[in-house]
Motif scaffolding. Structure first.
Motif, mmCIF file in Angstrom:
data_model
loop_
_atom_site.group_PDB
_atom_site.id
_atom_site.type_symbol
_atom_site.label_atom_id
_atom_site.label_comp_id
_atom_site.label_asym_id
_atom_site.label_seq_id
_atom_site.Cartn_x
_atom_site.Cartn_y
_atom_site.Cartn_z
ATOM 1 N N PRO A 27 4.271 5.354 -8.319
ATOM 2 C CA PRO A 27 3.937 6.228 -9.445
ATOM 3 C C PRO A 27 4.965 7.335 -9.663
ATOM 4 O O PRO A 27 5.287 7.667 -10.804
ATOM 5 C CB PRO A 27 2.575 6.817 -9.060
ATOM 6 N N TYR A 28 5.489 7.871 -8.594
ATOM 7 C CA TYR A 28 6.420 9.001 -8.713
ATOM 8 C C TYR A 28 7.782 8.551 -9.236
ATOM 9 O O TYR A 28 8.410 9.225 -10.037
ATOM 10 C CB TYR A 28 6.561 9.699 -7.359
ATOM 11 N N ALA A 73 2.427 1.615 -3.460
ATOM 12 C CA ALA A 73 1.486 2.077 -4.471
ATOM 13 C C ALA A 73 1.150 3.555 -4.286
ATOM 14 O O ALA A 73 1.038 4.295 -5.262
ATOM 15 C CB ALA A 73 0.204 1.252 -4.422
ATOM 16 N N LEU A 74 0.977 3.978 -3.032
ATOM 17 C CA LEU A 74 0.512 5.341 -2.791
ATOM 18 C C LEU A 74 1.648 6.347 -2.697
ATOM 19 O O LEU A 74 1.491 7.518 -3.033
ATOM 20 C CB LEU A 74 -0.312 5.400 -1.492
ATOM 21 N N LEU A 75 2.797 5.901 -2.176
ATOM 22 C CA LEU A 75 3.842 6.874 -1.856
ATOM 23 C C LEU A 75 5.037 6.852 -2.791
ATOM 24 O O LEU A 75 5.727 7.852 -2.926
ATOM 25 C CB LEU A 75 4.342 6.651 -0.415
ATOM 26 N N ARG A 98 5.583 14.798 -9.705
ATOM 27 C CA ARG A 98 4.249 14.704 -9.121
ATOM 28 C C ARG A 98 3.131 14.656 -10.163
ATOM 29 O O ARG A 98 1.974 14.441 -9.832
ATOM 30 C CB ARG A 98 4.015 15.892 -8.191
ATOM 31 N N ILE A 99 3.448 14.898 -11.410
ATOM 32 C CA ILE A 99 2.440 14.919 -12.470
ATOM 33 C C ILE A 99 2.651 13.710 -13.377
ATOM 34 O O ILE A 99 3.751 13.503 -13.870
ATOM 35 C CB ILE A 99 2.592 16.209 -13.320
ATOM 36 N N PRO A 100 1.615 12.913 -13.600
ATOM 37 C CA PRO A 100 1.805 11.701 -14.410
ATOM 38 C C PRO A 100 2.212 11.976 -15.861
ATOM 39 O O PRO A 100 2.989 11.230 -16.435
ATOM 40 C CB PRO A 100 0.436 11.014 -14.379
ATOM 41 N N ILE A 151 10.222 12.969 -2.720
ATOM 42 C CA ILE A 151 9.008 13.200 -3.500
ATOM 43 C C ILE A 151 8.106 14.225 -2.817
ATOM 44 O O ILE A 151 7.581 15.127 -3.454
ATOM 45 C CB ILE A 151 8.234 11.872 -3.678
ATOM 46 N N PHE A 152 7.943 14.090 -1.504
ATOM 47 C CA PHE A 152 6.907 14.871 -0.827
ATOM 48 C C PHE A 152 7.406 16.161 -0.185
ATOM 49 O O PHE A 152 6.613 16.938 0.299
ATOM 50 C CB PHE A 152 6.179 13.997 0.204
ATOM 51 N N VAL A 185 0.858 -1.183 0.000
ATOM 52 C CA VAL A 185 0.000 0.000 0.000
ATOM 53 C C VAL A 185 0.897 1.237 0.000
ATOM 54 O O VAL A 185 0.673 2.194 -0.761
ATOM 55 C CB VAL A 185 -0.947 -0.005 1.214
ATOM 56 N N LEU A 186 1.941 1.207 0.822
ATOM 57 C CA LEU A 186 2.886 2.327 0.837
ATOM 58 C C LEU A 186 3.558 2.490 -0.518
ATOM 59 O O LEU A 186 3.705 3.599 -1.025
ATOM 60 C CB LEU A 186 3.950 2.095 1.914
#
Lengths: 596, 83
Positions: free
Chosen positions: A93-94, A88-90, A585-587, A506-507, A85-86
């Motif tokens: 994607p980035y 996939a969410l964190l 941050r933008i796909p 990333i964040f 879950v981490l």
């Protein structure tokens, strides 16, 4: 055909399949070699990730571990799945949008620093290598138990197979063989699990079966878990569903271990790089979902197998005369996975808490044969303990012997052997690729020889994967005594170094080079020193009683805190880095970012 | 353009925060912290807390990623940042 025959058939067929697939997907450029040309569909990447992630330990040992732990076994189950879950969410994607080849690639670019890249590369190599040794050993063990060859021969055969498909096809070859290996291992896991569930409860779905009532025997009509609790209580064990019953399973420790395993999972380089192989950001998210679904099939079956196996084991052995032991007991006594010492001389097996004797079974041998006791049991050299327990059971037996306990035919045993090998080989290959790409890409190409041509880079990658395999094989044949302990290290380090540094990269736009490097070093030092103190130097669990398996949680918090504090005192990252963070941050545009 | 990107990011963070809250609640909350009270409730032969720890949380994890993919796909389209 007997067990041995079937095992040769299944192992032979699957090995031929892996090599065929690898040959079909051989590559000649770095993009193909490191990230499979970024063309892997999400479902396939999910399967490959699942096989990459589920190792010999997941396949062979996990159900056994849970079987002996009961409720606290949940920290493995939740820890090793919740991490996705981490991911996939964190992260996934980035990192895919960033779109390069390795984990240190991201760390080095985001923190505009070769030093950060090198620290990350060193962590990647260390974390992956601690893992590989265990896998190679696992290959050897499966070979020696099922095919009756020498462990070392088994390791060497395994090395050759991995070498062929990893060096030939790089990430692309590994990906497609892992897809096949997933199918093999999940089939091999489910068939015996379903059969045992049918046998014990009459319910064909193990996940439901272990919450159902027992279908035959003296406990008919009672719930399986209730029965296990009653048996445990009668024999003096901790009850199966009891919570926080021992010092090492207090609530804080269970929380810390679960969290450390989740974060560690999300920070494992060989898992992260799988998300570089898909075409875009959307596919990266989807493949994390597929991966977890495929993993969940095994991970929700494992606790069921654990409960069935425990019930079966106690039911068929406890308080039974040794001379009436079941066939599977005799079979697995040969390689020393079970043993019995008749402490009270009554010829009856008593199973109680605590070890029956010191260490692993060491049978007395005279003239090349085992010395037998009064009841035909092989005698042991081990020092006997004072408690009432007479039975030694290796936890691996819960899965390895499950087809026989379930009364399945010989071909299923062969299938389980092929499944165990698939699990070990797929993980070993993924890890070796992570190691070799860190060396050949991050050290050689990015630091030592940035002018290297495409051809040179692929050649260097192949050479290093070869060297890595030979070294892994060496450790498989001569395992360092501390292999079991270093697994805590791998997760602790991944949790306290790689995960936080990527997360903040990333964040937080404000995380600086200086912050990241000090943060990583503080996290690694704290975690590393704590594990060395508690595992090797006999120091007690001095930090809130947290065991070394869970200390990565604290290491991660230290890393995050130090990075943020140091970052607030140092010069903000340059403009182009802040823009890099913005773009990650933008796909949109992930396919453009791949050409570099 | 800039404003909508910021808004996209804020919404993304909000989706993430909600899903991670569920993630933490199910695993750490139901599976560990609240396991004892929940174990008084039974789901067939499972004590409920035990079930969440060894089964339920894993199912929820899979669902969470599925929901995340769907929500983000929608968000990407809405802010025209998809591929």
């Amino acid at each position: 055909m007997g067990i041995l025959g079937w095992t040769y058939v299944f192992v032979g067929i699957t090995f031929a399949l892996y090599i065929f697939v690898a040959w079909k997907s051989r590559v000649s450029d770095t993009k193909g070699f490191y990230v499979a040309g970024m063309g892997v569909p999400p479902v396939a990447n999910g399967m490959a990730t699942a096989a990459d992630w589920m190792s010999a330990a997941s396949f062979i040992s996990m159900a056994g571990l849970i079987s002996f732990l009961g409720y606290p076994g949940a920290y493995y189950l939740m820890g090793w799945t919740g991490g996705y879950v981490l991911l996939a969410l964190l992260l996934a994607p980035y990192l895919r949008k960033f779109g390069k080849y390795t984990v240190p690639d991201f760390v080095g670019d985001r923190y505009y620093s070769t030093a950060a890249r090198l620290v990350a590369a060193a962590c990647t190599i260390f974390v992956s290598y601690t893992y590989v040794c265990g896998q190679m050993r696992g290959v050897g063990v499966v070979f020696s138990r099922f095919l009756e060859v020498d462990i070392n021969t088994g390791v060497i055969i395994g090395m050759c197979i991995v070498f062929i498909y990893a060096a030939l096809g790089g990430m692309k070859g590994i990906t497609w063989t892992q897809v096949c290996q997933y199918c093999v291992l999940i089939t091999a896991y489910l068939i015996p699990a379903i059969a045992i569930s049918m046998k014990v409860t009459g319910v064909p779905i193990p996940q439901i079966g272990f919450g159902s009532t027992i279908g035959a025997g003296p406990d008919t009509g009672k719930y399986l878990l209730d029965t296990l609790n009653v048996i445990a209580k009668d024999l003096g064990f901790v009850q199966y569903t009891a919570t926080f019953a021992t010092v090492n399973t207090n609530m804080l420790n269970v929380l810390c271990i679960t969290f450390a395993l989740m974060v560690g999972t999300a920070g494992l380089p060989h898992v992260i790089i799988r998300f570089y192989t898909v075409p875009g950001v959307r596919q990266a998210r989807a493949s994390a979902g597929w991966a977890l679904l495929f993993i969940a099939i095994l991970y929700t079956t494992a606790p069921a197998v654990a409960a069935f196996a425990r019930y079966n084991m106690i039911n068929t052995l406890e308080d039974k005369p040794y001379v009436e032991r079941p066939q599977w007991y005799t079979n697995w006594q040969k390689p020393g996975l079970v043993a019995w010492v008749d402490k009270n001389g009554d010829g009856i097996i008593q199973y109680r808490p605590g070890p029956a004797f010191v260490g692993r079974p060491n049978f007395q041998v005279k003239d090349g044969k085992r010395v037998l006791g009064k009841y035909g049991q092989p005698l042991l050299n081990n020092k006997v303990t004072k408690n009432a327990n007479e039975l030694y059971v290796d936890r691996d037996i819960m899965v390895l012997a499950s087809p026989e306990i379930g009364g399945l035919s010989a071909w299923v045993v062969g299938l389980v052997a092929a499944g165990g090998l698939a699990a070990a080989l797929s993980t070993a290959a993924g890890l070796l690729l992570a190691v070799s790409s860190s060396i050949s890409h991050d050290f050689y190409y990015r630091v030592i020889n940035p002018q290297a041509t495409e051809k040179q880079r692929v050649l260097v990658a192949r050479i290093f994967i070869g060297l890595a395999i030979v070294l892994a094989g060496y450790f498989g044949i001569y395992p360092p005594a501390f292999v079991a302990q270093v697994v805590a290290f791998a997760f602790g380090l991944a949790a306290s170094s790689i995960f936080p540094v990527i997360l903040l990269g990333i964040f937080s736009k404000k995380a600086t080079r200086e912050g990241a490097i000090t943060g990583m070093i503080c996290g690694i030092l704290f975690t590393g020193i704590y594990i060395i103190q508690t595992k090797f130097m006999g120091v007690g669990n001095w930090f809130l009683g947290i065991t070394p398996e869970g200390i990565g949680t604290i290491g991660m918090i230290i890393n995050l805190a130090v990075t943020l504090i140091v970052s607030s005192f140092t010069k903000a990252p340059p403009q182009e880095i802040q823009e890099l963070v913005e773009s990650v941050r933008i796909p949109r545009g992930s396919s453009e970012a791949t050409d570099h | 353009m800039e404003k909508s990107r910021e808004e996209y990011w804020r919404k993304n963070l909000r989706i993430m925060a909600w899903l991670l809250a569920v993630w933490a609640f199910v695993s750490y909350g139901l599976g560990i912290i609240l396991v004892n009270p929940l174990n008084h409730i039974h789901l067939g032969g499972f004590p409920l807390g035990f079930w969440f720890a060894q089964q339920g949380s894993i199912y929820v994890f899979v669902l969470l990623i599925l929901v995340y993919c769907k929500l983000m796909r929608k968000l990407d389209r809405e802010y025209d940042v998809d591929e």
